[in-house]
Motif scaffolding. Structure first.
Motif, PDB file in Angstrom:
ATOM      1  N   ASP A 131       0.882  -1.167   0.000  1.00 35.21           N
ATOM      2  CA  ASP A 131       0.000   0.000   0.000  1.00 35.21           C
ATOM      3  C   ASP A 131       0.922   1.220   0.000  1.00 35.21           C
ATOM      4  O   ASP A 131       1.489   1.589   1.028  1.00 35.21           O
ATOM      5  N   GLU A 191     -12.760  -9.129   8.536  1.00 39.95           N
ATOM      6  CA  GLU A 191     -11.769  -9.304   7.477  1.00 39.95           C
ATOM      7  C   GLU A 191     -12.432  -9.932   6.256  1.00 39.95           C
ATOM      8  O   GLU A 191     -13.053 -10.977   6.339  1.00 39.95           O
ATOM      9  N   LYS A 192     -12.296  -9.270   5.138  1.00 45.62           N
ATOM     10  CA  LYS A 192     -12.792  -9.762   3.840  1.00 45.62           C
ATOM     11  C   LYS A 192     -14.219 -10.305   3.931  1.00 45.62           C
ATOM     12  O   LYS A 192     -14.462 -11.504   3.767  1.00 45.62           O
ATOM     13  N   ILE A 203      -9.805  -0.976   5.714  1.00 40.10           N
ATOM     14  CA  ILE A 203      -8.505  -0.792   6.368  1.00 40.10           C
ATOM     15  C   ILE A 203      -7.439  -0.759   5.281  1.00 40.10           C
ATOM     16  O   ILE A 203      -7.442  -1.591   4.370  1.00 40.10           O
TER      17      ILE A 203
HETATM   18  C1  G1P Z   1      -4.428  -6.895   4.504  1.00 37.95           C
HETATM   19  C2  G1P Z   1      -5.347  -6.823   5.720  1.00 37.95           C
HETATM   20  C3  G1P Z   1      -6.658  -6.150   5.351  1.00 37.95           C
HETATM   21  C4  G1P Z   1      -6.391  -4.775   4.747  1.00 37.95           C
HETATM   22  C5  G1P Z   1      -5.384  -4.890   3.575  1.00 37.95           C
HETATM   23  C6  G1P Z   1      -4.946  -3.512   3.117  1.00 37.95           C
HETATM   24  O1  G1P Z   1      -5.011  -7.733   3.544  1.00 37.95           O
HETATM   25  O2  G1P Z   1      -5.590  -8.142   6.188  1.00 37.95           O
HETATM   26  O3  G1P Z   1      -7.469  -6.012   6.486  1.00 37.95           O
HETATM   27  O4  G1P Z   1      -7.604  -4.223   4.312  1.00 37.95           O
HETATM   28  O5  G1P Z   1      -4.203  -5.601   3.961  1.00 37.95           O
HETATM   29  O6  G1P Z   1      -4.123  -3.607   2.004  1.00 37.95           O
HETATM   30  P1  G1P Z   1      -4.191  -8.328   2.289  1.00 37.95           P
HETATM   31  O7  G1P Z   1      -4.176  -7.250   1.254  1.00 37.95           O
HETATM   32  O8  G1P Z   1      -2.827  -8.672   2.794  1.00 37.95           O
HETATM   33  O9  G1P Z   1      -4.978  -9.528   1.829  1.00 37.95           O
END
Ligand code: G1P
Length: 288
Positions: A131, A191-192, A203
């Motif tokens: 990010d 989450e998701k 998030i």
């Molecule tokens: C992770 C976190 C998720 C967040 C995201 C942001 O997910 O688990 O809560 O919204 O990063 O980039 P990932 O992208 O690793 O699946």
């Protein structure tokens, strides 16, 4: 004052194969600067100069980036390329770097827990380098903004942004009460989400965590995707210290996706390619 910042960087980055077969995804460059360096700059600019990186197999290139390379330094010394190393050199002077490995790919929560020996018992920042975030022009970066909120609330702080409803299943989603414009006391998080999401507040990869998160992570069973999720551990903090979600000022690029990566490349190229500032990606040219 929060000095430590944790970078979970053990993931395989399979969306970027074949590049990530031999290059850590955190080393993929936006213009000429590796993704992880943008994150370390953001942390250092917020005063978080103890950089703790959770790596895995095949991630040595990250350590090499933040270490001396006398051959390259000698090759560019006194040339117009010397300034391209200035920002990296500044980080090497002002930050310390420590590394540990995540032993199994058991999720972001497990990666953060793997970093505990590097963090200890103090609040800390977390940056997910894919990010890529940039504050408004000339203003604080996202972590620096979050630090100010931490200083008022002394609990875990998570950065959020609004996403289109059809994308909520890709993120951790929070809902809560807006206590100030852009600041929410979190009441629920998931989450998701598979079905209806509690909101469209997603998030993004910036957190300030209080160290009780480690004990909570130890007790957190695997969740979405069969992985230990930081979102689930944070949910346990809601009634135990509280969690604040902060709609940050600035832009975020999802460089874990090809689309976001290209968007970030175009953005940084058009904003900074004409700049002589060594803090920004340098001008693209045709030389090797
Ligand atoms: C992770 C976190 C998720 C967040 C995201 C942001 O997910 O688990 O809560 O919204 O990063 O980039 P990932 O992208 O690793 O699946």
């Amino acid at each position: 004052m929060i000095k430590k910042c944790l970078f979970p960087a053990a993931g395989y980055g399979t969306r970027f194969l074949p590049a990530t077969k031999s290059i850590p995804k955190e080393m993929l460059p936006i213009v000429n600067k590796p993704l992880i360096q943008y994150g370390v700059e953001e942390a250092a600019d917020a005063g978080m100069t103890d950089i703790a990186i959770v790596t895995g197999r095949g991630k040595h290139a990250i350590e090499d980036l933040f270490d001396n390379n006398r051959i390259i330094e000698a090759a560019v010394n006194g040339t117009d390329k010397e300034s391209l190393l200035e920002e990296t050199n500044r980080l090497m002077r002002t930050c310390t770097f420590s590394y540990t490995r995540q032993k199994e790919m058991k999720g972001l929560g497990d990666a953060i827990l793997s970093g505990e020996p590097l963090i200890g018992n103090l609040p800390f920042g977390v940056v997910l380098a894919d990010d890529l975030c940039t504050g408004e022009h000339g203003r604080d970066g996202i972590l620096a903004q979050m630090l100010k909120i931490y200083e008022q609330h002394h609990c875990s702080i998570i950065a959020i942004e609004e996403v289109p409803e059809q994308d909520t299943h890709k993120y951790g989603i929070v809902s809560g009460v807006e206590i100030e414009p852009g600041l929410y006391r979190v009441e629920d998080m998931v989450e998701k989400p598979q079905g209806t999401a509690p909101s469209n507040l997603a998030i993004i990869g910036r957190y300030i965590l209080t160290p009780d998160i480690f004990d909570l992570l130890r007790d957190t069973p695997a969740g979405a995707g069969g992985e230990v999720q930081i979102t689930d551990a944070l949910k346990s903090q809601i009634n135990n210290g509280g969690v604040i979600a902060y709609k940050f000022r600035g832009r975020r690029f999802d460089c874990g996706s090809i689309h976001g990566f290209v968007e970030a490349t175009n953005y940084f190229y058009s904003h900074f390619s004409a700049s002589d500032s060594p803090r920004q990606p340098g001008r693209a040219d045709n030389s090797a």
